[in-house]
Design a protein around this motif. Structure first.
Motif, PDB file in Angstrom:
ATOM      1  N   THR A 276     -21.837  38.319   8.006  1.00  0.00           N
ATOM      2  CA  THR A 276     -20.440  39.214   8.711  1.00  0.00           C
ATOM      3  C   THR A 276     -21.089  40.484   8.971  1.00  0.00           C
ATOM      4  O   THR A 276     -20.647  41.229   9.966  1.00  0.00           O
ATOM      5  CB  THR A 276     -19.477  38.787   7.874  1.00  0.00           C
ATOM      6  OG1 THR A 276     -19.230  37.488   7.789  1.00  0.00           O
ATOM      7  CG2 THR A 276     -18.237  39.401   8.320  1.00  0.00           C
ATOM      8  N   ALA A 277     -21.654  41.121   7.968  1.00  0.00           N
ATOM      9  CA  ALA A 277     -21.936  42.665   7.908  1.00  0.00           C
ATOM     10  C   ALA A 277     -22.932  42.829   9.023  1.00  0.00           C
ATOM     11  O   ALA A 277     -22.726  43.574   9.812  1.00  0.00           O
ATOM     12  CB  ALA A 277     -22.637  42.917   6.508  1.00  0.00           C
ATOM     13  N   LEU A 278     -23.993  42.063   8.955  1.00  0.00           N
ATOM     14  CA  LEU A 278     -24.962  42.115  10.292  1.00  0.00           C
ATOM     15  C   LEU A 278     -24.295  42.001  11.546  1.00  0.00           C
ATOM     16  O   LEU A 278     -24.677  42.877  12.272  1.00  0.00           O
ATOM     17  CB  LEU A 278     -26.113  41.304  10.098  1.00  0.00           C
ATOM     18  CG  LEU A 278     -27.111  41.446   8.795  1.00  0.00           C
ATOM     19  CD1 LEU A 278     -28.256  40.166   8.807  1.00  0.00           C
ATOM     20  CD2 LEU A 278     -27.828  42.680   9.196  1.00  0.00           C
ATOM     21  N   SER A 279     -23.657  41.034  11.799  1.00  0.00           N
ATOM     22  CA  SER A 279     -23.138  40.655  13.125  1.00  0.00           C
ATOM     23  C   SER A 279     -22.335  41.531  13.810  1.00  0.00           C
ATOM     24  O   SER A 279     -21.915  41.968  14.630  1.00  0.00           O
ATOM     25  CB  SER A 279     -22.829  39.298  13.482  1.00  0.00           C
ATOM     26  OG  SER A 279     -21.723  38.705  12.864  1.00  0.00           O
ATOM     27  N   VAL A 280     -21.366  42.021  12.735  1.00  0.00           N
ATOM     28  CA  VAL A 280     -20.143  43.065  12.869  1.00  0.00           C
ATOM     29  C   VAL A 280     -21.081  44.318  13.373  1.00  0.00           C
ATOM     30  O   VAL A 280     -20.737  44.987  14.249  1.00  0.00           O
ATOM     31  CB  VAL A 280     -19.115  43.293  11.741  1.00  0.00           C
ATOM     32  CG1 VAL A 280     -18.474  44.477  11.999  1.00  0.00           C
ATOM     33  CG2 VAL A 280     -18.375  42.081  11.620  1.00  0.00           C
ATOM     34  N   TYR A 281     -22.046  44.724  12.515  1.00  0.00           N
ATOM     35  CA  TYR A 281     -22.738  46.007  13.141  1.00  0.00           C
ATOM     36  C   TYR A 281     -23.441  45.690  14.192  1.00  0.00           C
ATOM     37  O   TYR A 281     -23.235  46.866  15.078  1.00  0.00           O
ATOM     38  CB  TYR A 281     -23.894  46.196  11.858  1.00  0.00           C
ATOM     39  CG  TYR A 281     -24.379  47.728  11.960  1.00  0.00           C
ATOM     40  CD1 TYR A 281     -23.571  48.714  11.803  1.00  0.00           C
ATOM     41  CD2 TYR A 281     -25.497  47.786  12.497  1.00  0.00           C
ATOM     42  CE1 TYR A 281     -24.099  50.089  11.845  1.00  0.00           C
ATOM     43  CE2 TYR A 281     -26.235  48.915  13.010  1.00  0.00           C
ATOM     44  CZ  TYR A 281     -25.401  50.122  12.282  1.00  0.00           C
ATOM     45  OH  TYR A 281     -25.922  51.340  12.626  1.00  0.00           O
ATOM     46  N   THR A 282     -24.096  44.897  14.616  1.00  0.00           N
ATOM     47  CA  THR A 282     -24.819  44.523  16.174  1.00  0.00           C
ATOM     48  C   THR A 282     -23.962  44.360  16.751  1.00  0.00           C
ATOM     49  O   THR A 282     -24.000  45.018  18.122  1.00  0.00           O
ATOM     50  CB  THR A 282     -25.509  43.346  15.823  1.00  0.00           C
ATOM     51  OG1 THR A 282     -24.935  42.110  15.653  1.00  0.00           O
ATOM     52  CG2 THR A 282     -26.629  43.529  14.821  1.00  0.00           C
ATOM     53  N   SER A 283     -22.529  43.922  16.748  1.00  0.00           N
ATOM     54  CA  SER A 283     -21.501  44.212  17.630  1.00  0.00           C
ATOM     55  C   SER A 283     -21.067  45.315  17.949  1.00  0.00           C
ATOM     56  O   SER A 283     -20.665  45.626  19.135  1.00  0.00           O
ATOM     57  CB  SER A 283     -20.462  42.931  17.422  1.00  0.00           C
ATOM     58  OG  SER A 283     -20.983  41.737  17.068  1.00  0.00           O
TER      59      SER A 283
ATOM     60  N   ILE B 217     -30.699  30.330   8.899  1.00  0.00           N
ATOM     61  CA  ILE B 217     -28.999  30.346   9.115  1.00  0.00           C
ATOM     62  C   ILE B 217     -28.874  31.622   9.658  1.00  0.00           C
ATOM     63  O   ILE B 217     -27.954  31.931  10.640  1.00  0.00           O
ATOM     64  CB  ILE B 217     -28.382  30.143   7.790  1.00  0.00           C
ATOM     65  CG1 ILE B 217     -28.757  28.780   7.160  1.00  0.00           C
ATOM     66  CG2 ILE B 217     -26.747  29.719   8.180  1.00  0.00           C
ATOM     67  CD1 ILE B 217     -28.670  27.583   7.757  1.00  0.00           C
ATOM     68  N   ILE B 218     -29.272  32.674   9.313  1.00  0.00           N
ATOM     69  CA  ILE B 218     -28.818  34.341   9.606  1.00  0.00           C
ATOM     70  C   ILE B 218     -29.456  34.481  11.099  1.00  0.00           C
ATOM     71  O   ILE B 218     -28.699  34.809  11.799  1.00  0.00           O
ATOM     72  CB  ILE B 218     -29.442  35.081   8.588  1.00  0.00           C
ATOM     73  CG1 ILE B 218     -29.025  34.901   7.125  1.00  0.00           C
ATOM     74  CG2 ILE B 218     -29.200  36.564   8.922  1.00  0.00           C
ATOM     75  CD1 ILE B 218     -29.545  35.630   6.093  1.00  0.00           C
ATOM     76  N   ILE B 219     -30.833  34.060  11.281  1.00  0.00           N
ATOM     77  CA  ILE B 219     -31.237  34.669  12.536  1.00  0.00           C
ATOM     78  C   ILE B 219     -30.385  34.213  13.901  1.00  0.00           C
ATOM     79  O   ILE B 219     -30.092  35.112  14.615  1.00  0.00           O
ATOM     80  CB  ILE B 219     -32.588  34.196  12.731  1.00  0.00           C
ATOM     81  CG1 ILE B 219     -33.599  34.925  12.028  1.00  0.00           C
ATOM     82  CG2 ILE B 219     -33.063  34.313  14.191  1.00  0.00           C
ATOM     83  CD1 ILE B 219     -34.875  34.226  11.829  1.00  0.00           C
ATOM     84  N   PRO B 220     -30.104  32.746  14.062  1.00  0.00           N
ATOM     85  CA  PRO B 220     -28.913  32.706  15.334  1.00  0.00           C
ATOM     86  C   PRO B 220     -27.892  33.130  15.192  1.00  0.00           C
ATOM     87  O   PRO B 220     -27.258  33.459  16.264  1.00  0.00           O
ATOM     88  CB  PRO B 220     -29.072  31.145  15.187  1.00  0.00           C
ATOM     89  CG  PRO B 220     -29.825  30.541  14.129  1.00  0.00           C
ATOM     90  CD  PRO B 220     -30.186  31.808  13.392  1.00  0.00           C
ATOM     91  N   ALA B 221     -27.310  33.831  14.209  1.00  0.00           N
ATOM     92  CA  ALA B 221     -25.923  34.272  13.922  1.00  0.00           C
ATOM     93  C   ALA B 221     -25.911  36.010  14.063  1.00  0.00           C
ATOM     94  O   ALA B 221     -24.730  36.390  14.014  1.00  0.00           O
ATOM     95  CB  ALA B 221     -25.317  33.930  12.561  1.00  0.00           C
TER      96      ALA B 221
END
Lengths: 328, 271
Positions: free
Chosen positions: B78-85, B138-142
């Motif tokens: 959540t933290a990573l993909s919210v930031y990249t988004s 699990i993390i990389i594709p998300a």
């Protein structure tokens, strides 16, 4: 706002003097280019690595007899596709997916919209409370929900038969099995639609609704002629995302019926999973997956076009209304 | 008017009860013995309250380990993909560059690609690279979320360009503008996206099931299926575990819910 414009004016008048190279646009700073390149680069790399290459592999794989267990990867031409289109299970799964999708989308949209509208009306006092109640099923893990409903559908001691005095073997009677999965799916998912429709309703300008009530429109007319057209973008968004989501619904089938009884709850996605990770026929599974990809694209594009052509009329109507209002 | 208010609230209450009934039934069942859950005489309240289901979940599967794994993965992703988004949304909303429209359309269209299409090649690819049985798989594709970038761009479109120009003229760097001006203005969209992504990761079943082979690295959603034995299901244990499994998602929802609706609006309304 006035501060910004004045800063901008001040800056634009002083900028040429400072740079002394005559009037020109402010050059893009290196950091902007850097940030943009890194971002675009990362996004592109991830799309290529995690989507485009896999799609390519799936396409190539669908023309092969492909079994990862014994390392088979033999070219078989269009055999997989020929076999697929002659496969009764595939047609049954396609029909099931369509029925499942339509029922689940309609259920989700109707229930979601009705509840959102009820919560939106100023009449309801415990809005936040109800909103949380209706969102509760959405926060439960789907695997758990599927188990829970499997138990509730139990013909002997399940809550549903007990509560409604029915005698239906929900999951093991092919007449009801798909419906049972649809009901469970709607229960799990409609809360999300409630939130989205509420968001759409809150975005409607209040004076539009006030004008309607001044004109003496009743709640029903207001809903059909004002709220629904204004809610159209959100409606479209919910339908499209639900469609894409339900075309890949799978966990509920895996847990509750494993595709049965017979082929009554076979969905396309379940079939792909079954062929790939149970029967290890990767080639055949890839062929199904590719058909699904094309079907998804076609359905999405069709909905998009339908929405575009339908959106013209209300928008124009609204625009003329606005221009009429302006003089006063 | 009074009658209508009453009627509406009564209807909502009835629907609400029907909706939450399965939910509370599950939680109450977690306190019943298995014999009572699958008995012919059903009752809503446990006839005999027992904590046995909660006590024994740790012995049936390493519940707290799996729970911890799921929390770790969900929070990280959540933290990573919210930031990249956020970064992606910022670049696509605020920078003008050639190919922007095409690129954004490509990102949008990737939302149409179902897992069913890419999961087989991804599975083989990750096995070839040797990433199986790792959290990285699990993390990389998300990490990059098309939906997230789309949502953030929609929300950041509303930030007036003048603010950015003014900050640039005052000498603010792009990072400063992004972190201190634009990102804080997207807090509604951040809230909604956090809820969505956390929930998606939390309940994701198939990918971890395929990727993670060692029991101690497995996630909770997959772990729940171990209550489903070959011949019978341990419903008491399953319900106890599920009742606890809901807690983190509820916490995330409660934290972000105040801004949730406004944030969800930005996903769809200006499309």
């Amino acid at each position: 706002m006035s501060i910004h414009t004045s800063t901008k004016q001040a800056a634009s008048s002083s900028a040429p003097a400072a740079s002394a190279s005559g009037p020109r646009r402010i050059r893009k700073p290196a950091s902007e280019l850097w940030l943009r390149n890194i971002t675009v680069g990362t996004v592109m790399v991830s799309i290529v690595a995690l989507l485009l290459i896999p799609i390519g592999i799936a396409l190539v794989g669908s023309f092969h007899d492909w079994n990862p267990l014994n390392g088979t990867f033999d070219f078989t031409g269009i055999d997989n596709y020929v076999e697929l289109f002659a496969d009764a299970t595939f047609w049954r799964a396609s029909a099931n997916t369509l029925v499942f999708g339509i029922l689940a989308i309609v259920g989700r949209v109707v229930l979601g919209l009705a509840i959102a509208y009820a919560l939106f009306s100023k009449l309801s006092r415990w809005r936040t409370f109800f909103r949380t109640i209706f969102y509760l099923p959405t926060v439960m893990p789907l695997v758990a929900v599927a188990f829970l409903w499997k138990l509730m559908y139990n013909p002997q001691f399940g809550a549903i038969n007990t509560l409604f005095g029915l005698d239906i073997n929900w999951l093991f009677d092919p007449r009801y099995s798909l419906l049972a999965i649809v009901i469970m799916t709607i229960w799990k998912d409609f809360g999300f639609a409630v939130i989205l429709f509420l968001a759409g309703l809150y975005a409607i300008p209040e004076d539009v609704l006030e004008a309607a009530s001044v004109d003496g429109a009743n709640a029903w007319r207001t809903f059909w002629h004002i709220i629904l057209p204004l809610l159209r973008p959100m409606l479209f968004f919910v339908v499209i995302t639900s469609m894409i989501g339900y075309l890949q619904a799978f966990v509920q089938v895996l847990v509750m019926t494993n595709g049965g009884p017979g082929t009554s709850t076979q969905l396309i996605s379940f079939m792909i999973y079954d062929q790939a990770f149970v029967k290890y026929d990767f080639g055949y599974a890839s062929a199904i997956a590719f058909v699904l990809l094309v079907a998804t694209a076609v359905l999405t594009a069709a909905s998009w076009r339908m929405n575009q052509s339908a959106i013209d009329t209300p928008r124009r109507r609204r625009a003329t209304k606005r221009s009429e209002k302006r003089p006063s | 008017m009074k009658v209508r208010v009453f009627a509406l609230n009564a209807t909502l209450a009835v629907v609400g009860v029907i909706i939450v009934l399965p939910f509370f039934w599950m939680i109450l069942s977690a306190f019943k013995s298995n014999a009572e859950i699958v008995g012919f005489e059903q009752s809503f309240w446990p006839r005999e309250w027992t904590l046995q289901n909660f006590i024994s979940i740790q012995t049936k599967l390493d519940f707290f380990r799996l729970f911890g794994n799921s929390v770790f993965l969900s929070v990280t992703i959540t933290a990573l993909s919210v930031y990249t988004s956020l970064v992606g949304g910022f670049v696509f909303a605020k920078y003008r560059f050639r190919g922007r429209g095409v690129l954004f359309a490509v990102i949008l269209s990737t939302m149409m690609v179902t897992w069913a299409v890419v999961i087989i090649p991804r599975y083989t690819m990750f096995r070839e690279i040797g990433l199986t049985d790792s959290y990285a798989s699990i993390i990389i594709p998300a990490v990059i979320s098309a939906f997230g970038i789309f949502m953030m761009r929609q929300s950041m479109d509303a930030v007036p360009d003048e603010i950015l120009e003014a900050a640039r003229i005052d000498g603010a760097s792009e990072w400063f503008i992004f972190h201190r001006i634009v990102a804080p203005m997207s807090v509604n969209a951040i809230s909604a996206l956090s809820i969505f992504i956390f929930l998606w990761v939390w309940e994701d079943y198939l990918w971890p099931y395929l990727m993670i082979s060692s029991e101690e690295k497995q996630v909770l959603a997959v772990g729940l299926t171990t209550f489903n034995g070959q011949y019978s299901t341990d419903y008491g244990g399953l319900f106890a575990a599920t009742s606890l499994a809901i807690v983190p998602v509820m916490i995330v929802y409660v934290i972000f819910q105040r801004r949730f609706i406004a944030g969800a609006a930005s996903a769809a309304l200006k499309g």
